[in-house]
Design a protein around this motif. Structure first.
Motif, PDB file in Angstrom:
ATOM      1  N   ASN B  80      12.789   1.808  -0.070  1.00 59.89           N
ATOM      2  CA  ASN B  80      11.424   2.257   0.194  1.00 59.89           C
ATOM      3  C   ASN B  80      11.348   3.501   1.074  1.00 59.89           C
ATOM      4  N   THR B 125       1.450  -5.171  -1.331  1.00 59.38           N
ATOM      5  CA  THR B 125       1.264  -5.602  -2.718  1.00 59.38           C
ATOM      6  C   THR B 125       0.288  -4.746  -3.505  1.00 59.38           C
ATOM      7  N   SER B 127      -1.180  -2.385  -5.901  1.00 55.20           N
ATOM      8  CA  SER B 127      -0.511  -1.758  -7.042  1.00 55.20           C
ATOM      9  C   SER B 127      -1.509  -1.605  -8.174  1.00 55.20           C
ATOM     10  N   ASN B 134       3.408   1.756 -12.019  1.00 57.68           N
ATOM     11  CA  ASN B 134       2.756   1.073 -10.914  1.00 57.68           C
ATOM     12  C   ASN B 134       2.540   2.046  -9.768  1.00 57.68           C
ATOM     13  N   ILE B 136       1.496   2.765  -6.047  1.00 57.41           N
ATOM     14  CA  ILE B 136       1.538   1.915  -4.855  1.00 57.41           C
ATOM     15  C   ILE B 136       1.260   2.695  -3.562  1.00 57.41           C
ATOM     16  N   ASN B 138       2.594   3.398   0.462  1.00 63.53           N
ATOM     17  CA  ASN B 138       3.981   3.660   0.841  1.00 63.53           C
ATOM     18  C   ASN B 138       4.404   3.209   2.224  1.00 63.53           C
TER      19      ASN B 138
END
Lengths: 409, 473
Positions: B80, B125, B127, B134, B136, B138
């Motif tokens: 990540n 979560t 998304s 997907n 998202i 960060n």
């Protein structure tokens, strides 16, 4: 050379030799500025070997004398100047100029990329046109609820746009003229335009149905009855060139003093080609361009880049692109995220829809768009506020920014 | 002066390649690879011989040659971790933009335990599935509203345990910052921020804990450059610039300042400004007089503008889906390759395992239209045939208006697809936005034309109600 380690062993390889030698050499050399070697010979190959392995020598860490006070640097903003400038085009005409409008709008005139250099603020406030349709079209509820009671009367609708939502310009889309919808005659369409000219005193944009032949008939008729009003005929296309209709529309615009909106689909060569055709009939200050606005999520990035490229080329001197550019951010409503009932996590569509149109338009404000055709009042209000804020002299004293790191949520 | 990426020729790059023509990069030879490298279609790392020890010097030179004028800074750890900046150009059309700006959501250290867990989970979560990707959030930006180093440290530890996303520690107080760093420096957080007042202490912390550091100077580029120069002399290399973000009266200065810095960094090669830019749309929430909805709306507008205008990292407060959705989609769109064609290959596509009674649909070859239809059909698990017509990459509605999608086009596409041989019916479903050509298409194709929904999200429902077609056959 004869070197032994502290434990008295002979180094096994070059690396060990170096590790052994380096600290001793460094110790020896500390405090020296310069070393002179006498009676020294070396093969070039050795030299290379030494340099390659040199990284293994623990270097004396350069002890930077850490600053204790701030340097004083300052900043001279980039000075960019461009050979090209965007044509200014005035839409609408007052009585003294041969029309009947109380107000007119002028757009274009940029001589630098939009909102980039402090010393090049935009020359004009960006005008906003609001849409009116002469027939019922499928429309999201979020849009319809602002238009209760006026959707059957284009003149009332136009009035609402000006009086309640502050439209600088009204766009009347004569969609009913479409041979596949109601095939309304040019005469009836022209009457609709006349009614709106009576109802409001701002400039008008006249939208056709997309059929090149029918649009030509409608535009030439409307141009005639609205003599001198500097309407925008929306739009002329390469299809009109192909079907040999362009000349009639352009000549009518010239004869009756109107502006044409040259529409092309995300392709600058086409935009240039269409303008070249128009120059045969019209001076540059009667041409504005629409390069196509795709909705956020449905190709906005193509529109963004085409508008940026067009403006950059215009500033670099491409005369065929030095026209004000117009965008129909209304197209944002084609995005399903703007009107679909989604999972509650994505919030009410009453917020999502107007924001979709707003973000689509804001993005293109930054790409250099000179005028918008819009729909939702909240989007219109935001674009107006943002454009006004952006036009405040940016060189004035910096705002004292509040500290967000310690705010209470 | 260093060459800008647009001025570098493939020959410049070729000279610094090992020239093995080993094809390990997937290209037929080193010259082809060099061309791709200049166009940012390949990475240096794709050339494995460059990592052989005897090529170390070449690698270093190539790295230097292709280094972006805006430094790339990494923080966080593991999969990540985020990479910000690394920009080569001001205009998207000059080259593809790289490293989409990560969006961080704030959390403050007075947040109650339960709410904190909920918020971190929401960020973890969040998304949105957009044409098969997907989208998202960060990371988390931790703020110290307590003023208490111990409270901040405890919060930092708690949050770190709840997420593997990267963190930004936000405080101008050195004691608070160090207390946080002690707990989470193993996560390599971003330190926010060094200012005119605290720069020396923050620089010490950044060096001690080996973390990148933000320099925050609201809307004064001269002072920003002064601090950057000082910090560089101090030995810091991983810096991020926060030139101040404001809406309303401060908006003009915000947009002009971000733009000036990026132009100076990219075009003017101003090394002191060649760092990633941090935008803080969260700052709209410092207004106290206006409603939460309006603040959220303003934050959405500000964030969207700064994603276009050179932000390399954003800190936001709102977790509302309607605020974040446009940001995530616009960020994804803006960072795609502008050279990518707008269209997809026309022709016949199959979904699921269609049989002789399966529906036959038709759409345009505009990429966005196609991918939207594709994702709707896939997620609904429909077995069907889809004819993709060459509409010159234009969407259905515009193609009908502009005569790129006509009854004749429908007929020839239907014939070329050969789908008539694969099904034992003659029903073709046109998009709702092409309803106008349905009558003519019946004549040109001699098939039965059905008019489908205006938006492909309505297809599953439509097929349920109208397929198999009743009555006529």
């Amino acid at each position: 050379m004869n070197v032994t380690t502290e434990q008295g062993k002979k180094p096994a390889n070059e690396n060990e030799l170096l590790q052994e030698l380096a600290p001793r050499l460094l110790k020896l050399l500390s405090g020296m500025d310069r070393v002179e070697l006498e009676n020294f010979e070396m093969e070039i190959g050795d030299l290379e070997l030494w340099l390659q392995q040199g990284s293994l020598v623990p270097a004396i860490p350069p002890q930077p004398s850490r600053p204790t006070t701030l340097f004083s640097e300052g900043f001279i903003p980039p000075q960019e100047s461009y050979p090209g400038k965007v044509q200014e085009v005035t839409i609408g005409a007052t009585r003294s100029d041969g029309g009947t409008r109380r107000t007119t709008v002028t757009c274009g005139g940029s001589s630098a990329p939009p909102f980039t250099f402090f010393d090049h603020p935009p020359p004009h406030q960006l005008p906003i046109a609001l849409d009116v349709f002469d027939t019922h079209i499928p429309m999201p509820k979020t849009l319809k609820e602002n238009l209760a009671g006026v959707m059957d009367d284009p003149a009332d609708w136009a009035k609402l746009n000006v009086q309640k939502f502050g439209a600088d310009v009204v766009t009347i889309h004569l969609l009913s003229t479409d041979p596949l919808i109601a095939d309304t005659s040019p005469k009836v369409a022209a009457a609709t335009v006349e009614n709106i000219l009576q109802a409001v005193d701002v400039p008008l944009i006249i939208g056709g149905c997309g059929d090149p032949k029918k649009d030509t008939a409608v535009f030439t008729k409307v141009a005639e009855v609205a003599e001198g009003e500097r309407l925008v005929l929306n739009s002329v296309t390469l299809d009109m060139v192909e079907s040999k209709n362009l000349e009639a529309v352009a000549a009518a615009a010239k004869l009756h003093n109107h502006v044409v909106l040259a529409f092309t689909g995300l392709e600058l060569n086409n935009a240039k080609e269409l303008n070249r055709r128009l120059y045969e009939f019209l001076p540059p200050d009667q041409i504005v361009m629409d390069l196509t606005t795709a909705a956020l999520g449905y190709g906005l990035e193509y529109s963004y880049t085409i508008y940026e490229r067009a403006r950059h080329a215009a500033l670099m001197g491409d005369r065929e692109l030095q026209h004000p550019v117009i965008s129909a951010s209304t197209n944002a409503w084609a995005a399903r995220e703007a009107w679909l009932q989604m999972d509650p996590i994505y919030g009410p569509k009453e917020f999502r829809g107007p924001l979709w149109e707003t973000v689509t338009a804001l993005t293109l404000v930054l790409a250099g768009v000179d005028m918008f055709m819009m729909m939702h009042p909240a989007a219109v209000r935001t674009i107006r506020e943002v454009v006004q804020a952006l036009s405040l002299a940016p060189s004035s004293t910096p705002a004292t920014l509040r500290d967000w790191t310690i705010m209470r949520s | 002066m260093r060459k800008n990426i647009r001025e570098i020729s493939p020959i410049d790059v070729y000279k610094l390649l090992p020239r093995t023509n080993c094809k390990e990069c997937g290209e037929s030879n080193c010259m082809a690879f060099a061309t791709k490298l200049v166009n940012s279609e390949k990475n240096i790392e794709d050339c494995s011989p460059l990592f052989w020890s005897e090529n170390a010097a070449l690698y270093a030179q190539l790295k230097e040659l292709l280094a972006p004028p805006i430094t790339a800074v990494m923080f966080g750890t593991g999969e990540n971790a985020v990479k910000i900046g690394g920009k080569h150009v001001v205009y998207r059309h000059e080259l593809t933009y790289h490293n989409p700006p990560p969006i961080f959501i704030d959390i403050d250290d007075l947040t109650k335990e339960e709410e904190l867990e909920q918020k971190v989970r929401a960020v973890n979560t969040f998304s949105y599935n957009y044409i098969g990707r997907n989208l998202i959030l960060n990371g988390l930006a931790l703020r110290c509203t307590s003023g208490d180093p111990a409270v901040f440290a405890a919060t930092a530890e708690k949050v770190a345990n709840l997420t593997s996303l990267p963190l930004i520690l936000c405080s101008f107080d050195l004691r608070v910052m160090e207390a946080g760093l002690v707990k989470v420096n193993n996560r390599r957080p971003l330190i926010y921020a060094a200012t005119q007042e605290n720069w020396m202490g923050m620089a010490d912390l950044a060096l001690k804990y080996q973390c990148p550091l933000v320099v925050a100077v609201p809307q004064d580029i001269g002072l920003l450059r002064s601090i950057v120069k000082t910090l560089k002399a101090f030995g810091l290399t991983d810096l991020v610039l926060d030139p101040g973000t404001a809406y309303d009266h401060g908006l003009a200065r915000t947009i002009y300042t971000f733009s000036s810095i990026r132009w100076a960094g990219c075009r003017g090669e101003d090394e002191l400004l060649g760092y990633p830019l941090l935008a803080s749309p969260i700052s709209v929430w410092t207004e106290s007089e206006i409603s939460r909805e309006i603040m959220a709306w303003n934050e959405a507008c500000l964030a969207a503008m700064l994603i276009s205008r050179y932000a390399d990292l954003l800190i936001m407060h709102s977790l509302e889906g309607w605020v974040l959705l446009p940001q995530l989609i616009w960020r994804f769109n803006l960072y795609t390759d502008p050279r990518k064609p707008v269209s997809v290959e026309p022709g016949l596509r199959t979904f699921g395992t269609p049989h002789r009674d399966s529906p036959v649909l038709l759409t345009s070859n505009y990429a966005l239209t196609y991918f939207t239809v594709e994702s709707d059909l896939k997620s609904a698990n429909v077995d069907c045939y889809l004819i993709v017509v060459d509409t010159a990459g234009i969407s259905v509605e515009s193609a009908v208006a502009g005569r790129y999608l006509t009854a004749e086009k429908v007929a020839s596409a239907l014939k070329d697809s050969g789908v008539g041989e694969m099904v034992n019916h003659t029903f073709l479903i046109l998009p709702g936005l092409a309803a106008r050509i349905s009558g003519e298409s019946e004549e040109t194709t001699s098939w039965h034309i059905l008019v489908g929904p205006r938006d492909s999200s309505g297809l599953p429902k439509y097929l349920k109600e109208h397929w198999p077609p009743k009555g006529e056959e």
